[in-house]
Design a protein around this motif. Sequence first.
Motif, PDB file in Angstrom:
ATOM      1  N   TYR A 100       0.893  -1.153   0.019  1.00 39.19           N
ATOM      2  CA  TYR A 100       0.070  -0.046   0.047  1.00 39.19           C
ATOM      3  C   TYR A 100       0.900   1.164  -0.028  1.00 39.19           C
ATOM      4  N   GLY A 101       0.492   1.991  -0.901  1.00 37.53           N
ATOM      5  CA  GLY A 101       1.493   3.348  -0.898  1.00 37.53           C
ATOM      6  C   GLY A 101       2.472   3.310  -1.900  1.00 37.53           C
TER       7      GLY A 101
ATOM      8  N   PRO B  46       4.390   3.668  -5.319  1.00 40.64           N
ATOM      9  CA  PRO B  46       4.022   4.473  -6.511  1.00 40.64           C
ATOM     10  C   PRO B  46       3.589   3.890  -7.515  1.00 40.64           C
TER      11      PRO B  46
ATOM     12  N   MET C 189       0.251   3.948 -11.128  1.00 41.89           N
ATOM     13  CA  MET C 189       0.114   3.752 -12.539  1.00 41.89           C
ATOM     14  C   MET C 189      -1.198   2.676 -13.060  1.00 41.89           C
TER      15      MET C 189
ATOM     16  N   ARG D 220      14.111  -3.119 -23.954  1.00 36.25           N
ATOM     17  CA  ARG D 220      14.886  -2.176 -23.424  1.00 36.25           C
ATOM     18  C   ARG D 220      14.519  -2.129 -21.784  1.00 36.25           C
ATOM     19  N   ALA D 221      15.649  -1.739 -21.121  1.00 33.25           N
ATOM     20  CA  ALA D 221      15.360  -1.566 -19.536  1.00 33.25           C
ATOM     21  C   ALA D 221      13.969  -1.082 -19.276  1.00 33.25           C
ATOM     22  N   SER D 222      13.323  -1.371 -18.227  1.00 31.07           N
ATOM     23  CA  SER D 222      12.364  -0.757 -17.842  1.00 31.07           C
ATOM     24  C   SER D 222      11.875  -0.998 -16.351  1.00 31.07           C
ATOM     25  N   TYR D 223      10.609  -0.883 -15.810  1.00 27.86           N
ATOM     26  CA  TYR D 223      10.413  -1.141 -14.385  1.00 27.86           C
ATOM     27  C   TYR D 223       8.902  -1.624 -14.009  1.00 27.86           C
TER      28      TYR D 223
ATOM     29  N   GLU E 117      12.682  -7.883 -11.781  1.00 20.84           N
ATOM     30  CA  GLU E 117      13.831  -7.220 -11.619  1.00 20.84           C
ATOM     31  C   GLU E 117      15.001  -8.278 -12.069  1.00 20.84           C
ATOM     32  N   PRO E 118      15.755  -7.967 -13.369  1.00 19.32           N
ATOM     33  CA  PRO E 118      15.568  -6.596 -14.108  1.00 19.32           C
ATOM     34  C   PRO E 118      14.259  -6.916 -14.853  1.00 19.32           C
TER      35      PRO E 118
ATOM     36  N   GLY F  56      16.358   2.389 -19.918  1.00 23.06           N
ATOM     37  CA  GLY F  56      15.088   2.538 -19.010  1.00 23.06           C
ATOM     38  C   GLY F  56      14.376   3.742 -18.712  1.00 23.06           C
TER      39      GLY F  56
ATOM     40  N   GLU G 125      12.980   6.265 -20.887  1.00 24.79           N
ATOM     41  CA  GLU G 125      12.474   6.148 -22.132  1.00 24.79           C
ATOM     42  C   GLU G 125      12.330   7.789 -22.436  1.00 24.79           C
TER      43      GLU G 125
ATOM     44  N   THR H  65      10.347   6.123 -14.454  1.00 26.27           N
ATOM     45  CA  THR H  65       9.661   4.912 -13.859  1.00 26.27           C
ATOM     46  C   THR H  65       9.709   5.068 -12.468  1.00 26.27           C
ATOM     47  N   PRO H  66       8.701   4.835 -11.455  1.00 23.72           N
ATOM     48  CA  PRO H  66       8.706   5.008 -10.313  1.00 23.72           C
ATOM     49  C   PRO H  66       9.595   4.579  -9.254  1.00 23.72           C
ATOM     50  N   ASN H  67      10.578   3.753  -9.957  1.00 26.96           N
ATOM     51  CA  ASN H  67      11.890   3.359  -8.973  1.00 26.96           C
ATOM     52  C   ASN H  67      12.914   4.283  -9.147  1.00 26.96           C
TER      53      ASN H  67
ATOM     54  N   PRO I 267       8.437   7.852   1.849  1.00 31.32           N
ATOM     55  CA  PRO I 267       7.682   7.828   0.689  1.00 31.32           C
ATOM     56  C   PRO I 267       6.214   7.116   0.866  1.00 31.32           C
ATOM     57  N   ALA I 268       6.176   6.188   1.968  1.00 29.07           N
ATOM     58  CA  ALA I 268       4.661   5.593   2.047  1.00 29.07           C
ATOM     59  C   ALA I 268       3.752   6.634   2.772  1.00 29.07           C
TER      60      ALA I 268
ATOM     61  N   ILE J  51       7.528  10.560  -2.880  1.00 26.68           N
ATOM     62  CA  ILE J  51       6.870   9.200  -2.917  1.00 26.68           C
ATOM     63  C   ILE J  51       7.872   8.398  -3.509  1.00 26.68           C
ATOM     64  N   ARG J  52       8.712   8.891  -4.823  1.00 27.29           N
ATOM     65  CA  ARG J  52       9.587   7.890  -5.536  1.00 27.29           C
ATOM     66  C   ARG J  52      10.796   7.624  -4.720  1.00 27.29           C
TER      67      ARG J  52
ATOM     68  N   LYS K 273      18.757  -2.631  -4.140  1.00 27.98           N
ATOM     69  CA  LYS K 273      18.790  -3.382  -2.692  1.00 27.98           C
ATOM     70  C   LYS K 273      19.303  -4.911  -2.546  1.00 27.98           C
TER      71      LYS K 273
ATOM     72  N   ASP L  71      18.780  -6.333  -8.458  1.00 27.45           N
ATOM     73  CA  ASP L  71      19.015  -4.678  -8.778  1.00 27.45           C
ATOM     74  C   ASP L  71      20.428  -4.641  -9.277  1.00 27.45           C
TER      75      ASP L  71
ATOM     76  N   GLU M 262      20.099  -5.885 -12.901  1.00 22.25           N
ATOM     77  CA  GLU M 262      19.532  -5.014 -13.816  1.00 22.25           C
ATOM     78  C   GLU M 262      20.542  -3.928 -14.016  1.00 22.25           C
TER      79      GLU M 262
END
Lengths: 373, 788
Positions: A183-184, A186, A190, A280-283, A288-289, B30, B32, B161-163, B339-340, B360-361, B455, B459, B462
Amino acid sequence: MEGILHFVAKLTYLSVYSKIFLLVYQPVNFGDDDDFMDNYEPIRESFLKEVAASSSLDALYAVKVKYIGKKGVISELNKALAKLPSEEKPIAGFEIGKLRNEFSAAYDDKESSLKERELSEKLISEQIDVTLPGLTLPIGREHIINKTAGEISAFFASIGYLKATGPEVELDYYNFEALNMPYGHPARDMQDTFYVSDYEVLRTHTSPVQIRTMLACKPPIRIIAPGKVYRSDYDVTHSPMFHQVEGLYIDENISMGELKGTLEHFVKALFGSDVPVRFRASYFPFTEPSMEVDMGCSICSGGGCRVCKGAGWLEIGGCGMVAPEVFDAVRLDYNKFSGFAFGMGVERIAMLKYGIDDIRLFFENHLKFLNQF
Amino acid sequence: MRVSLNWLKSYVNISDLSPEDIAHRLTMAGLEVEGIERKNPIEAISAAIIEEVQEHPNAKKLHLCKVFDGKGRHNVVCGAPNARAGLITVLAHIGAEIGGVKIKEGVLRGVKSEGMLCSEKELGLSEDHAGIIELPPDTPLDANLNELLGIEDIILDIAITPNRGDCLCIYGIAREVSALFERELHFNPFVVSEEDMGEISAYTAATKDVESCPYYTARIIKGVKLAPSPLWMQNRIKSAGMRPLNNVVDITNYVMLEYGQPLHAFDLKVIDRGIVVRRAAEAEKFTTLDGKVRDLDASVAVIADHSKTLAIAGVMGGEYSGINDATTDIFLECACFNPASISLTSRKLGMNTDSAYRYIRGMDFGRSRSILDYAASLFSDICGGTVLAGALTAGEQPPESRTFNFSISKVNSLIGLELSADHILTLLGRLNIKGFLKEDATAAVIVPSYRNDIKHVADIAEEIARLYGIERIPSRLPSFSPKSAKEKLNREGELRELLINSGFNECINYSFLPDSYLADFCDTRELVYLINPLSNDMNALRTYIFPSLIKTLEHNWNQGERSIRLFEIGSVFQKTDRSRLEPLHLAFGFIGGFIPLNWAPGGAYDNFYYLKGVCSNIFAKLRLTPSYIPSKLGCLHPGKSADIFIGKDRAGFIGALHPNIAAALDLKAEVYFTELDLSFLFSLGVEHPPYKRFSRFPSVYKDISLVVDIALPAENLRGLISGISPLVQAVVLFDIYSGEGLASNREKSLTFRIFFSSPDKTLTDEEINPLLYEAESRAAAEFNARLR
């Protein structure tokens, strides 16, 4: 009746033939007996005329009866033969047989031509309008979304993926938390979410099926999960209900290489072997990745157009290596196993494939639309 | 996020890179890039000083300005209210192209004008068209305006992206570019000159809500002079899509745009003794600086002093605590918020500010103190303020880095490469992540605090994949060892195909409908409601498919279609006491008749039977034997409807829509439909039966006509005849007669053809006739039937 007449005609012919045979081997002086011959000539002339004049099979049969019926003219001649002096008999018999043969020949000719004519008249009278529509219901159509989802699933089924399903009213836990979206988070923003209760949502993606499957099955896991998903959004490219197909592969030693190979094959299977694919890299919180999958724009072939916003590439789905948080949530050993997951929007793929410009058309269900696929 | 390449290049050398190169690498890694905006230089403009302003003789609102551009003097007609002698502004010369229009020598209301004085909007700098540009008084007249005003620039529009909260600032993008292109990253050094005036000790800072605010720090700057910011700062703020306001507000925004850290400036005189971070009171009303009253509760963290609430933490300041024209001393906040916590507040209050978005991010908690110092240095440099010595702090500054171990082989096995440990650590080094190889084939990494998304080993994988290049990872197919589990029969697909071949089009309707509409078809207590529907037209989940189907049939009818047969397969939602069930249903139906307009006469029978025919095929496909029992469902025509049973279980129903409902819905034609519970039917799991030997002796048949009561269901009689002997292979009803010769209105004659078949011989009349007699006498006994 007709058959019997034929039979009689045939017997007559045979007996005449045997007489001819005898004549040839018995030297007989025929002499000049023109009178006898003259008796037959008018008969010949008249039956030839009458046969020729018959305009139908019935008329022709009447002529037949008249000449070679039991009391027919020629039959009567045969009867009269018995009364002739024995030396005249062979010659007269020969002549009568000849007469009979000639009649039969003329008759057969006429009969077959009349039969041919009657058949062709019958066929003409039976002619129908073959352009009239057939008497069956017009065939229906599969909805293009189910068809497209079916094509996607069929590809993965062919390489060993099993179909999996999950509920559309889903626990918040499976839809978000177990997928590393507490919860919360981000990433929840989306996906505008419909809530049914404090702890239940209309699933915003098919990814909770991953969680349910991983909780229920042991690796190796290969599933493909098509289904309806819901997000609170409504315009030309967003529908509050749409469809996704989710894929998951968990085993030992699964890497991004296998993920790339699998999806490259998939895109080429669906869109053609010459379509370029890029990653391509994204999220995404649960991989992960993470990567986005793009394919060369089908409209401009990579040259850049309005549909691909000049980029030459079209996004068709997201994918990645299942995140360690997800392994933890389903209590699976991340050190031992790895895996990939991917997802794509069915409407988007159908829109790209068929050039459909308004997502709402899929759910209006206008027959003029449905019948095109 | 909008990223100005002019700005970017002050941190990393990109002079040899095309914008497309940068965009491509960022996109593949990543970040974009969704668009590249080119802002082209404007030719023939220069700075010019207005020497003299006269009224236009023929127009009240126009001025005649005599301007000097350092080389020559020009007469320009101008309508701007701020045109005044001594102002340095921008002159577009004859030939300049402004906003797509070429400036020509012109005559305005009888006066010649040799150019144009420009507003910001005209130069494409902002939407400001209130007056002409006011350049600083010290602007040299030969200044390069394209550079000075930031007219020429290239803006990359990047989707973050949000991360990657660390990339919500220009310096973060510079870090990425530096890592991707292996280039040095410049850090622009600064010095805070403090003055120890002792006064800071009059204030305190405390956090009572460590969860929401683990660290809070602030500085006090006295004697600031509010003025417009310097042009370079204004340009950069504008390039990011924000509006410059005044130097104080601009600095807080600028630092946020540069390093990602939101700052907040309070007017010092509003603050009562110091700051406390705490939760708001229940049902507290608070007016934010946009003038809106917000309803706070105890879940919302606020910045307060010792007597009142000043701001909603991390989201927005209050109406009275902010900077205004009378502000001279400021209290500058630089805080770390969870953030939360900010996310919850932002969602609850429906406020998504630039500040909240970044909190938040996740942001660089490890450097908030040094960013505060940097901002303070700007206040003294730009606003002429005096920075008081020392900073107020509450909580503990989070560390600047984090350490963890990961396995080199796991990184390789996730990516599908075999990189050496050195190679991996070198790649990480480009991201300023320091790594040390340990003896057990693991590595320890020190990750800077701004990369709070890194973390664990995944990661790291990636980052390695991004930097190494995803396109360089070799593609391969996994081995597909066949699994033992059997794929379930695709019964749904089989039924779909059957319906399509029976002339039905598949449709897909929304799962939600208005509850007011559904009330006609079900008990609304059974409905599952959406808490937050898009509209009341979509507020409840359907319990059956047919209500959607009726709407779609009607829609097509109203569209002028006249051959409409539709079906849908989908989940339906029923609320029960214990759980919510989602059975899979199938519904199919038609409007205005089953047989379409046609050249052949026919279709004289009730449409019900055509629909039932399709049903029969479905059950034949499923190898099930249904029974049809007149239905009591209120939404169906009472005389033309049946419940469909398999054994004792109701599997669905078939019928015509009740005329009352049809009338209420204003349907223009009759609707028939069937709905079946596929989950139930599939659960019966009828397997394919094994092959049965069949008789090689031809079947024979006899017809029998029986007169019965007109109300007797034909199926009862047919069933009876079927049961008279195992030699009966099939019984087909082929004529129904009532009328002359029968008691009208009371009797009907049913004629059946009975097919007989024996496994070991061709049956003779002698063998069949007793069976016919048996049928007749049993029918007479049971249904009072007589031979016709």
